[in-house]
Write a protein that holds these residues in place. Structure first.
Motif, PDB file in Angstrom:
ATOM      1  N   LEU A  53       0.853  -1.186   0.000  1.00 23.60           N
ATOM      2  CA  LEU A  53       0.000   0.000   0.000  1.00 23.60           C
ATOM      3  C   LEU A  53       0.890   1.237   0.000  1.00 23.60           C
ATOM      4  CD1 LEU A  53      -2.654  -0.980   2.714  1.00 23.60           C
ATOM      5  CD2 LEU A  53      -2.796  -1.325   0.244  1.00 23.60           C
ATOM      6  N   GLN A  54       0.482   2.253  -0.760  1.00 23.25           N
ATOM      7  CA  GLN A  54       1.281   3.474  -0.860  1.00 23.25           C
ATOM      8  C   GLN A  54       0.368   4.685  -0.902  1.00 23.25           C
ATOM      9  OE1 GLN A  54       3.398   4.127  -4.556  1.00 23.25           O
ATOM     10  NE2 GLN A  54       5.012   5.288  -3.553  1.00 23.25           N
ATOM     11  N   TYR A  55       0.812   5.743  -0.237  1.00 24.52           N
ATOM     12  CA  TYR A  55       0.073   7.005  -0.264  1.00 24.52           C
ATOM     13  C   TYR A  55       1.073   8.146  -0.252  1.00 24.52           C
ATOM     14  CZ  TYR A  55      -2.689  10.988   1.353  1.00 24.52           C
ATOM     15  OH  TYR A  55      -3.271  12.219   1.476  1.00 24.52           O
ATOM     16  N   ILE A  56       0.919   9.082  -1.172  1.00 20.27           N
ATOM     17  CA  ILE A  56       1.745  10.284  -1.225  1.00 20.27           C
ATOM     18  C   ILE A  56       0.828  11.482  -1.373  1.00 20.27           C
ATOM     19  CG2 ILE A  56       3.509  11.573  -2.490  1.00 20.27           C
ATOM     20  CD1 ILE A  56       4.707   8.952  -3.392  1.00 20.27           C
ATOM     21  N   ALA A  57       0.952  12.432  -0.466  1.00 20.40           N
ATOM     22  CA  ALA A  57       0.216  13.692  -0.558  1.00 20.40           C
ATOM     23  C   ALA A  57       1.220  14.810  -0.764  1.00 20.40           C
ATOM     24  CB  ALA A  57      -0.598  13.934   0.707  1.00 20.40           C
ATOM     25  N   ASP A  58       1.110  15.484  -1.903  1.00 12.03           N
ATOM     26  CA  ASP A  58       2.058  16.545  -2.217  1.00 12.03           C
ATOM     27  C   ASP A  58       1.911  17.728  -1.266  1.00 12.03           C
ATOM     28  OD1 ASP A  58       2.539  19.144  -4.300  1.00 12.03           O
ATOM     29  OD2 ASP A  58       4.078  17.589  -4.197  1.00 12.03           O
ATOM     30  N   ARG A  59       0.666  18.051  -0.955  1.00 12.78           N
ATOM     31  CA  ARG A  59       0.394  19.117   0.004  1.00 12.78           C
ATOM     32  C   ARG A  59      -1.068  19.050   0.412  1.00 12.78           C
ATOM     33  NH1 ARG A  59       2.409  24.186  -2.258  1.00 12.78           N
ATOM     34  NH2 ARG A  59       3.922  22.864  -3.320  1.00 12.78           N
ATOM     35  N   PHE A  60      -1.404  19.662   1.559  1.00 10.09           N
ATOM     36  CA  PHE A  60      -2.764  19.646   2.084  1.00 10.09           C
ATOM     37  C   PHE A  60      -3.350  21.052   1.957  1.00 10.09           C
ATOM     38  CE2 PHE A  60      -0.534  16.333   4.644  1.00 10.09           C
ATOM     39  CZ  PHE A  60      -1.186  15.246   4.087  1.00 10.09           C
ATOM     40  N   MET A  61      -4.057  21.310   0.851  1.00 11.98           N
ATOM     41  CA  MET A  61      -4.559  22.653   0.585  1.00 11.98           C
ATOM     42  C   MET A  61      -5.756  23.020   1.456  1.00 11.98           C
ATOM     43  SD  MET A  61      -2.348  23.674  -1.506  1.00 11.98           S
ATOM     44  CE  MET A  61      -3.076  25.257  -1.900  1.00 11.98           C
ATOM     45  N   PHE A  62      -6.403  22.037   2.099  1.00 13.45           N
ATOM     46  CA  PHE A  62      -7.559  22.337   2.933  1.00 13.45           C
ATOM     47  C   PHE A  62      -7.142  22.847   4.318  1.00 13.45           C
ATOM     48  CE2 PHE A  62      -6.349  17.986   3.691  1.00 13.45           C
ATOM     49  CZ  PHE A  62      -6.444  17.847   5.066  1.00 13.45           C
ATOM     50  N   LEU A  63      -5.851  22.752   4.667  1.00 16.52           N
ATOM     51  CA  LEU A  63      -5.374  23.218   5.954  1.00 16.52           C
ATOM     52  C   LEU A  63      -5.207  24.737   5.949  1.00 16.52           C
ATOM     53  CD1 LEU A  63      -2.633  20.531   6.710  1.00 16.52           C
ATOM     54  CD2 LEU A  63      -4.910  20.686   7.724  1.00 16.52           C
ATOM     55  N   PRO A  64      -5.129  25.347   7.130  1.00 21.89           N
ATOM     56  CA  PRO A  64      -4.821  26.788   7.181  1.00 21.89           C
ATOM     57  C   PRO A  64      -3.532  27.085   6.436  1.00 21.89           C
ATOM     58  CG  PRO A  64      -5.498  25.988   9.345  1.00 21.89           C
ATOM     59  CD  PRO A  64      -5.365  24.780   8.458  1.00 21.89           C
TER      60      PRO A  64
END
Length: 908
Positions: A747-758
């Motif tokens: 299993l793999q997960y990569i999030a480039d950035r979290f735009m929903f955060l402040p």
């Protein structure tokens, strides 16, 4: 498929939480326009990794350099453990420094059966026991990306049961600038350095890469990179289980040793080979790479690549060894021996490795939708090892290498965490250097020469990614590999008792420094001065005699020549949603082994040259399919057959003998009858490419393996060697197992950035991958085990070097000039070796967790400050054995390493 691991939920928590939190944000973002995001720093590496996976037909995972040419770790092998399904292993020799990783396993398959390639061509190996090059010796400056190819189709060499590690070299055309220059310089320290005899503490690393595009039409490119490293370290380790696990044994009611619990008097194992090692080590690396490129026409290109890689490991290992000379009635907490022997000595073992690679690669247009590819390469690797071994003991038998025991060295032991802690009845007998006399002086040279010549040609029609309709690929491969191994072995011993007196005791060559040991806290290391001890053989030459080492000088030498001829054909269909790729490869291997035949006639000492030839041929089909669910999601599936050729040392009809100072004999021998390992591989994968460069992916696989190869050890029969009959005999030999299997989930997960955060937190990034592995092989048992009532075969707990679980998690933050990454890596427990007598002597490397950190700060447009910390928690390497892994086999501490440096980048 049921795969269990009691620690599995922990790494899944951040994976599940991150996915659930970000899915609504990604879904909302997908409804509108996604703005183009320019990535840099560590995030650029993750972006490149995702794009490689998306652009590749096969099931491939990778790790990439960032935009300033740095891997996320100190070297290639450290970086490769970040790839899903890959784990890394240290040195296989417990008598050498093990504080660094050296090789990668793919999906639990040992690196012996996974090729290492540079731009798709094989590279020679400076290692006798592994075909693939040691990733640890290849420089980070060589590559722009490390790829793990997990589904091997017909165009790839089939020696890839787990897959292939492909190193993609840098290209001048990979950046927008016509000219660029990047240099990195680091100074650092390992927390273990300077803790033993050597006062060398400081480490250094430096590399530089320059590239230019030139010509009237920007058709030429050149890249030059160079790298230097200097890494000192020290370590204090203990090895109570010995390298084969025979350091723990049972005693029968009449005092005889036995590996079998049911024959023992008390059911409790006892330690019989208590070893402490102290290491001084200095690693030095140097490399130079040059790549010249020429691009012409719409798709045509030509390149020439040359690389030189040199490394030197200068190591001195000091040892103290305590052995019993009597039986014991062990209990769960300890026991006592009425006779004992203590040995002190050192091994000076510098190793030099050199590898040269030259490759010419061309792709030529042969029509609107046709291309002809031609690749030729030649690589050569050399290994030069010198071992100087000098040993002193308390009661040597003059004229031999036999150490005799004494009542004055009687000792008791207690158990502490599965390790023995010894207490002498008379500590003065063990601590006085005047009580130690010379046992042996050995000089051993081991030379390896490995050459690989490779040619590939193919014709492709309508075969490029993005083409539509039917296409095909026809190709041929030719590979010629030679490996020569030569050993020169000299051993001197004191001629007689009078010579022992003339040569003197350990006190005459003693280094005054004292260091404690783990296993004999009353009596620490007594350290001979290497140069003064070695000089004794010249000063008192007439007091020494040479032992008979004909067997080690001839029986271990060999020269293998392997020729592989292959033809492959592939057909492809590419539609709007479907991609179907099917192919077949005919692979023929011819092997010639030259060596020496041991004398068989009574009284004969002549080793005669011998030669053996063999061949094998395989027809290897493969099929790969991809279905595009929508623009961002797809499913892949594949079926293929691959093989795993034996190592060259396993091919050879070689036999070496090692006489232990306790009167035991160890026989290591090759197996000319070995068959290649065969595997049917089944793969399925799901990939979802998220906006802004992220990914969610899952893969499952199963491998049905025949003729599994493993190295086993067993108690051997009484053996005659050099006119003496040995009763304590251990035989180690590679064998084919009837069947093996491996299954796993990634299993793999990569999030480039979290735009929903402040806004202040939008620079956060997160990536993680987890892998579960479950493997086995059916191992034939020894005749002694069967006679003791055991089964003819037993199922192992895993494949060799196959961890049961792998996890990686990385939390990154980028804001303005700051770029930070905190990484966690877990490699689960893995089988290191199997014993043909009893499962209790199987060696298992215990799970290891490592935490690393890397941070950089942009000081100016061209200058960046970088801090790297590795193994912050100082996690050791631990190997255990026993019915419940309750006994320590090997403990090797690993220090924390910190580097601070500067990166200079300029567009020229």
């Amino acid at each position: 498929m049921r795969i269990k691991h009691r620690l599995a939920p922990l790494p899944l928590l951040p994976l599940a939480a991150a996915v659930m939190l970000t899915l609504p944000a990604y879904a909302q973002e997908a409804e509108g326009d996604v703005q183009q995001v320019v990535v840099s720093g560590l995030r650029a590496a993750e972006h490149a990794t995702v794009q490689t996976k998306k652009a590749t037909r096969q099931i491939v995972d990778a790790v990439s350099q960032d935009d300033i040419g740095q891997l996320p770790d100190f070297n290639i092998v450290e970086a490769s453990r970040r790839i899903p399904g890959l784990s890394v292993v240290g040195g296989g020799d417990a008598t050498k420094n093990r504080d660094i990783y050296q090789r990668a396993t793919i999906r639990g398959l040992d690196s012996r059966y996974n090729l290492v390639t540079v731009d798709g061509v094989p590279i020679a190996s400076a290692d006798q026991t592994y075909r693939g090059a040691r990733l640890e010796m290849l420089p980070a400056g060589l590559v722009s990306q490390i790829q793990a190819i997990k589904t091997v189709t017909a165009e790839y060499d089939p020696h890839a049961l787990g897959g292939q590690v492909n190193l993609v070299s840098r290209s001048a055309f990979a950046r927008d600038q016509d000219r660029f220059f990047v240099a990195n310089a680091f100074a650092g320290r390992n927390s273990s350095a300077g803790k033993f005899l050597s006062d060398q503490k400081n480490s250094g690393r430096a590399d530089a890469t320059g590239a230019a595009i030139f010509g009237d039409h920007r058709q030429f490119g050149i890249v030059v990179s160079a790298e230097l490293q200097r890494l000192p370290s020290n370590a204090f380790s203990e090895l109570p289980g010995d390298t084969s696990g025979a350091g723990w044994t049972y005693f029968t009611a009449n005092g005889a040793r036995t590996p079998f619990n049911n024959l023992s008097a008390t059911g409790q194992p006892a330690p019989v080979r208590n070893q402490d090692f102290a290491f001084d080590n200095l690693r030095e690396r140097a490399s130079l790479n040059t790549k010249l490129e020429y691009r012409f026409g719409a798709r045509s290109r030509l390149s020439a690549f040359a690389g030189h890689y040199a490394d030197k490991d200068t190591e001195t290992r000091y040892e103290t060894l305590t052995s019993p000379g009597s039986a014991v009635v062990p209990t769960a907490t300890g026991g006592r021996y009425a006779l004992g022997d203590v040995q002190q000595g050192f091994t000076y073992q510098p190793v030099k490795r050199r590898t040269n690679l030259f490759t010419v690669d061309g792709l030529f247009e042969a029509g609107a939708n046709a291309d002809v590819g031609v690749t030729a390469s030649s690589s050569k690797a050399t290994y030069r090892e010198y071992r100087q071994m000098i040993k002193y003991t308390t009661n040597p038998r003059a004229g031999t290498t036999t150490a005799q025991t004494l009542p004055a060295l009687a000792y008791s032991y207690t158990m502490a965490g599965g390790a023995p802690r010894l207490a002498f009845d008379n500590p003065q007998a063990a601590t006085d250097p005047a009580n130690y006399k010379g046992l042996y002086w050995r000089d051993i040279n081991r030379d390896l020469d490995n050459n690989v010549d490779f040619v590939r040609a193919d014709y492709k029609h309508n075969f490029k990614p993005g083409d539509r309709g039917f296409g095909f690929n026809l190709g041929v491969n030719l590979t010629r590999t030679t490996q020569a191994w030569d050993v020169r072995y000299q051993e001197l011993v004191p001629r007689d008792v009078a010579a022992q007196q003339t040569i003197g005791t350990l006190a005459s060559v003693l280094i005054p420094a004292r260091f404690p040991t783990y296993e004999t806290p009353q009596a620490g290391y007594l350290l001979p001065d290497r140069q003064r001890a070695a000089q004794l053989t010249s000063t008192y030459a007439s007091s020494f005699i040479a032992t008979n080492q004909l067997a080690n000088n001839f029986a271990d030498d060999y020269r293998d020549t392997e020729k592989v001829k292959a033809f492959y054909a592939q057909g492809i269909y590419q539609g709007e949603r479907w991609m179907l790729l099917a192919g077949v490869r005919e692979d023929r291997t011819d092997v010639k082994v030259d060596g020496y035949q041991a004398p068989t006639a009574a009284g004969s000492t002549a080793y005669t040259p011998s030669s053996r030839s063999s061949d094998y041929r395989f027809l290897l089909p493969s099929m790969l399919a991809t279905y595009q669910l929508d623009a961002d999601m797809r499913i892949k599936g594949g079926v293929s057959k691959t093989i795993g050729r034996p190592d060259f040392a396993q091919y050879a009809a070689r036999k070496t003998f090692s006489v232990g100072t306790d009167g035991s004999l160890t026989v290591n021998q090759g197996n000319p009858a070995l068959a290649p390992r065969e595997a049917w591989n089944y793969d399925v994968a799901y990939e979802w490419y998220l906006p802004r460069g992220g990914i969610v992916s899952a893969a499952a696989f199963y491998k049905d393996i025949r003729n599994e190869i493993f190295t086993t050890s067993a108690v051997g029969p009484a053996t005659d060697y050099q006119g003496r009959t040995y009763s304590q005999v251990t035989i180690a030999q590679p064998l084919n197992s009837a069947r093996a299997g491996l299954r796993g989930i990634e299993l793999q997960y990569i999030a480039d950035r979290f735009m929903f955060l402040p806004r202040p937190l939008r620079g956060l990034g997160f990536s993680t991958n987890v892998t579960w592995l479950k493997g086995f092989f059916n191992q034939p048992m020894s005749a002694a085990s069967v006679a003791n009532g055991g089964p003819a075969t037993r199922r192992s707990s895993g494949l060799i070097h196959q961890p049961d679980f792998i996890a990686n998690a990385t939390l990154s933050y980028a804001a303005g000039p700051l770029d930070v990454r905190l990484s966690y890596n877990r490699i689960g427990k893995a089988l290191e070796s199997v014993d043909q007598d009893t499962r209790e002597r199987d060696l298992v490397a215990m799970a290891r967790n490592q935490v690393d950190v890397q941070a950089s700060y942009q000081l100016s447009r061209s200058l960046r400050a970088v801090v790297q910390g590795q193994n912050l928690t100082r996690a050791p390497f631990v190997v255990r054995q026993g019915a419940h892994r309750e006994l320590l086999n090997n403990y090797f501490p690993v220090g924390r390493t910190v580097f601070v440096g500067l990166t200079y980048e300029a567009d020229l």
